[in-house]
Design a protein around this motif. Structure first.
Motif, PDB file in Angstrom:
ATOM      1  N   MET A   1      19.429  34.431  33.874  1.00 46.49           N
ATOM      2  CA  MET A   1      20.856  33.695  33.869  1.00 46.49           C
ATOM      3  C   MET A   1      21.127  33.349  32.437  1.00 46.49           C
ATOM      4  O   MET A   1      20.275  32.554  31.945  1.00 46.49           O
ATOM      5  N   PRO A   2      22.287  33.322  31.855  1.00 49.17           N
ATOM      6  CA  PRO A   2      22.593  32.548  30.791  1.00 49.17           C
ATOM      7  C   PRO A   2      22.895  31.152  31.076  1.00 49.17           C
ATOM      8  O   PRO A   2      23.417  30.909  32.078  1.00 49.17           O
ATOM      9  N   LEU A   3      22.514  30.166  30.050  1.00 52.53           N
ATOM     10  CA  LEU A   3      22.762  28.819  30.059  1.00 52.53           C
ATOM     11  C   LEU A   3      24.159  28.574  29.376  1.00 52.53           C
ATOM     12  O   LEU A   3      24.364  29.457  28.601  1.00 52.53           O
ATOM     13  N   PHE A   4      24.747  27.447  29.793  1.00 44.80           N
ATOM     14  CA  PHE A   4      25.637  26.935  29.010  1.00 44.80           C
ATOM     15  C   PHE A   4      25.174  26.780  27.329  1.00 44.80           C
ATOM     16  O   PHE A   4      23.833  26.388  27.176  1.00 44.80           O
ATOM     17  N   PRO A   5      25.944  26.514  26.435  1.00 47.35           N
ATOM     18  CA  PRO A   5      25.475  26.418  25.169  1.00 47.35           C
ATOM     19  C   PRO A   5      24.798  25.174  24.859  1.00 47.35           C
ATOM     20  O   PRO A   5      25.269  23.877  25.420  1.00 47.35           O
ATOM     21  N   GLY A   6      23.674  25.338  24.140  1.00 45.06           N
ATOM     22  CA  GLY A   6      22.647  24.269  23.671  1.00 45.06           C
ATOM     23  C   GLY A   6      21.822  23.548  24.985  1.00 45.06           C
ATOM     24  O   GLY A   6      21.349  22.571  24.728  1.00 45.06           O
ATOM     25  N   ILE A   7      22.009  24.100  25.990  1.00 45.43           N
ATOM     26  CA  ILE A   7      21.350  23.517  27.290  1.00 45.43           C
ATOM     27  C   ILE A   7      19.827  24.671  27.477  1.00 45.43           C
ATOM     28  O   ILE A   7      19.931  25.827  27.315  1.00 45.43           O
ATOM     29  N   GLU A   8      18.855  23.993  27.576  1.00 41.54           N
ATOM     30  CA  GLU A   8      17.503  24.440  27.983  1.00 41.54           C
ATOM     31  C   GLU A   8      16.801  23.799  29.163  1.00 41.54           C
ATOM     32  O   GLU A   8      15.512  24.065  29.266  1.00 41.54           O
ATOM     33  N   ASP A   9      17.382  23.139  29.970  1.00 40.75           N
ATOM     34  CA  ASP A   9      16.687  22.432  30.976  1.00 40.75           C
ATOM     35  C   ASP A   9      17.247  23.229  32.360  1.00 40.75           C
ATOM     36  O   ASP A   9      18.720  23.309  32.400  1.00 40.75           O
ATOM     37  N   PHE A  10      16.467  23.724  33.089  1.00 41.26           N
ATOM     38  CA  PHE A  10      16.987  24.376  34.515  1.00 41.26           C
ATOM     39  C   PHE A  10      15.703  23.958  35.563  1.00 41.26           C
ATOM     40  O   PHE A  10      14.829  23.686  35.349  1.00 41.26           O
ATOM     41  N   GLU A  11      16.046  24.344  36.892  1.00 39.74           N
ATOM     42  CA  GLU A  11      15.262  24.417  37.785  1.00 39.74           C
ATOM     43  C   GLU A  11      15.514  25.536  38.731  1.00 39.74           C
ATOM     44  O   GLU A  11      16.621  26.095  38.842  1.00 39.74           O
ATOM     45  N   VAL A  12      14.479  25.926  39.534  1.00 42.39           N
ATOM     46  CA  VAL A  12      14.665  27.217  40.518  1.00 42.39           C
ATOM     47  C   VAL A  12      14.107  26.446  41.820  1.00 42.39           C
ATOM     48  O   VAL A  12      13.016  25.829  41.690  1.00 42.39           O
ATOM     49  N   ASP A  13      14.809  26.390  42.809  1.00 44.13           N
ATOM     50  CA  ASP A  13      14.551  25.805  44.118  1.00 44.13           C
ATOM     51  C   ASP A  13      13.848  26.691  44.986  1.00 44.13           C
ATOM     52  O   ASP A  13      13.295  27.835  44.426  1.00 44.13           O
ATOM     53  N   HIS A  14      13.341  26.349  46.127  1.00 43.38           N
ATOM     54  CA  HIS A  14      12.586  27.135  47.005  1.00 43.38           C
ATOM     55  C   HIS A  14      12.911  28.312  47.446  1.00 43.38           C
ATOM     56  O   HIS A  14      12.224  29.414  47.714  1.00 43.38           O
ATOM     57  N   ALA A  15      14.382  28.590  47.452  1.00 47.57           N
ATOM     58  CA  ALA A  15      15.109  29.817  47.766  1.00 47.57           C
ATOM     59  C   ALA A  15      15.280  30.534  46.567  1.00 47.57           C
ATOM     60  O   ALA A  15      15.881  31.914  46.784  1.00 47.57           O
ATOM     61  N   GLY A  16      15.022  30.225  45.364  1.00 43.14           N
ATOM     62  CA  GLY A  16      15.066  31.062  44.235  1.00 43.14           C
ATOM     63  C   GLY A  16      16.245  31.039  43.540  1.00 43.14           C
ATOM     64  O   GLY A  16      16.830  31.705  42.752  1.00 43.14           O
ATOM     65  N   ARG A  17      17.315  29.860  43.965  1.00 41.62           N
ATOM     66  CA  ARG A  17      18.555  29.611  43.199  1.00 41.62           C
ATOM     67  C   ARG A  17      18.215  28.706  42.028  1.00 41.62           C
ATOM     68  O   ARG A  17      17.454  27.756  42.269  1.00 41.62           O
ATOM     69  N   TYR A  18      19.221  28.910  41.068  1.00 37.50           N
ATOM     70  CA  TYR A  18      18.960  27.996  39.800  1.00 37.50           C
ATOM     71  C   TYR A  18      19.921  26.841  39.863  1.00 37.50           C
ATOM     72  O   TYR A  18      21.078  27.032  40.216  1.00 37.50           O
ATOM     73  N   TRP A  19      19.372  25.931  39.252  1.00 35.07           N
ATOM     74  CA  TRP A  19      20.127  24.668  38.967  1.00 35.07           C
ATOM     75  C   TRP A  19      20.229  24.456  37.589  1.00 35.07           C
ATOM     76  O   TRP A  19      19.397  24.482  36.780  1.00 35.07           O
ATOM     77  N   MET A  20      21.210  23.705  36.958  1.00 35.58           N
ATOM     78  CA  MET A  20      21.479  23.210  35.631  1.00 35.58           C
ATOM     79  C   MET A  20      22.269  21.850  35.571  1.00 35.58           C
ATOM     80  O   MET A  20      23.352  22.047  36.522  1.00 35.58           O
ATOM     81  N   GLY A  21      22.240  20.952  34.685  1.00 31.66           N
ATOM     82  CA  GLY A  21      22.976  20.091  34.300  1.00 31.66           C
ATOM     83  C   GLY A  21      23.790  20.187  33.029  1.00 31.66           C
ATOM     84  O   GLY A  21      23.408  20.651  31.959  1.00 31.66           O
ATOM     85  N   SER A  22      25.146  19.444  33.091  1.00 25.82           N
ATOM     86  CA  SER A  22      25.868  19.659  31.951  1.00 25.82           C
ATOM     87  C   SER A  22      26.654  18.313  32.047  1.00 25.82           C
ATOM     88  O   SER A  22      27.353  18.275  32.681  1.00 25.82           O
ATOM     89  N   GLY A  23      26.570  17.496  30.936  1.00 28.64           N
ATOM     90  CA  GLY A  23      27.242  16.172  31.156  1.00 28.64           C
ATOM     91  C   GLY A  23      26.864  15.529  32.305  1.00 28.64           C
ATOM     92  O   GLY A  23      25.752  14.939  32.699  1.00 28.64           O
ATOM     93  N   SER A  24      28.095  15.239  33.022  1.00 24.08           N
ATOM     94  CA  SER A  24      27.819  14.274  34.365  1.00 24.08           C
ATOM     95  C   SER A  24      27.684  15.366  35.727  1.00 24.08           C
ATOM     96  O   SER A  24      27.644  15.060  36.743  1.00 24.08           O
TER      97      SER A  24
END
Length: 294
Positions: A227-250
């Protein structure tokens, strides 16, 4: 029963139960960040509380395997960092250690009642992995010849994927004991995760634009862009089902079922939350912990 706050109210936890370190330490200029706990309802984070107690550096949360506790790095009044443990049901917050050194990145060690940490060891300021008992606070060095460690994730009871600091940041694999680490990939971001379904290691590839979540098969070395991330972001999570999470601002985003695009799940602007960085999910998918400024 825990009472979560919705977007209309929230609370600070009392500092009672947090033991402040009483020794002198060279305070680093650490940013003031807070750890927040989100309850997940049908895949969406809808309720949130702040679990860190004071307005200092609180970061790098990680759930216990049973989902009952969250461990995180907590800066003390002296500027030193120790490891805090937050029990979700009781809302009890305590330090599991009070050492002369600073520790970062607490992560439960598979099959043990202990967390691993990156300890900064004076006078050389070595950054190596140590084990700290969650019951008694006793510590021991895990990998004397693997350093300087910046970040890491466990692959099994004895093996670890590690982010090694240097002229460029690289991914290595290492095992508990005296052996040195083995180089795998260069120019990576700070987030490392073990995929709960495939068992592959996930990292951020910074050789491409935009930066991309990438998987690597440790045995074969095969890499796959995820998955590509938003520009400048290097933090993510993968949950128990293999879905990805990302924060940006609020805002918090989650990948769609095919992992082909990001979808907005919630905006915590009403809390005054901004600059969401690290995220981590509980093994059952019921909770998400985030780090953010306020």
């Amino acid at each position: 029963m825990k009472v979560f706050r919705t977007l209309n109210s929230w609370k600070y936890l009392s500092v009672a139960g947090i033991l402040m370190a009483g020794m002198e330490a060279n305070a680093q200029e650490l940013p003031a960040t807070q750890v927040w706990l989100c309850k997940i309802d049908h895949g969406i984070p809808k309720e949130i509380i702040r679990i860190s107690a004071v307005d200092r550096y609180n970061n790098q949360p990680m759930f216990s395997p049973d989902g009952k506790f969250i461990y995180f790095t907590a800066e003390q009044e002296s500027g030193q960092t120790d490891i805090a443990e937050y029990e979700i049901i009781s809302e009890h917050l305590r330090l599991i250690n009070n050492s002369a050194e600073s520790e970062y990145s607490p992560t439960p060690i598979p099959g043990q009642e202990a967390v691993s940490v990156i300890r900064v060891e004076p006078p050389e300021q070595l950054q190596r992995l140590w084990s700290i008992s969650t019951s008694g606070g006793e510590s021991s060095l895990l990998m004397p010849n693997v350093e300087p460690v910046g970040y890491y994730t466990w692959m099994g009871p004895e093996s670890v994927a590690v982010f090694i600091l240097g002229e460029s940041f690289s991914l290595h694999k290492a095992v508990v004991g005296d052996q040195p680490s083995e180089f795998l990939v260069d120019n990576i971001g700070r987030t490392l995760r073990l995929h709960p379904v495939t068992g592959e290691i996930l990292f951020v590839d910074k050789t491409v634009a935009p930066w991309s979540i990438t998987s690597i098969d440790i045995e074969s070395g095969t890499q796959t862009k995820v998955m590509p991330l938003f520009p400048g972001i290097e933090d993510f999570e993968v949950d128990h089902a293999g879905r990805y999470w990302m924060g940006s601002g609020s805002k918090i985003y989650r990948s769609n079922e095919a992992n082909t695009r990001w979808e907005l799940t919630v905006d915590f602007q009403a809390f005054g939350i901004d600059n969401i960085t690290r995220l981590t999910s509980s093994a059952d998918g019921n909770f998400l912990a985030i780090v953010a400024g306020r």
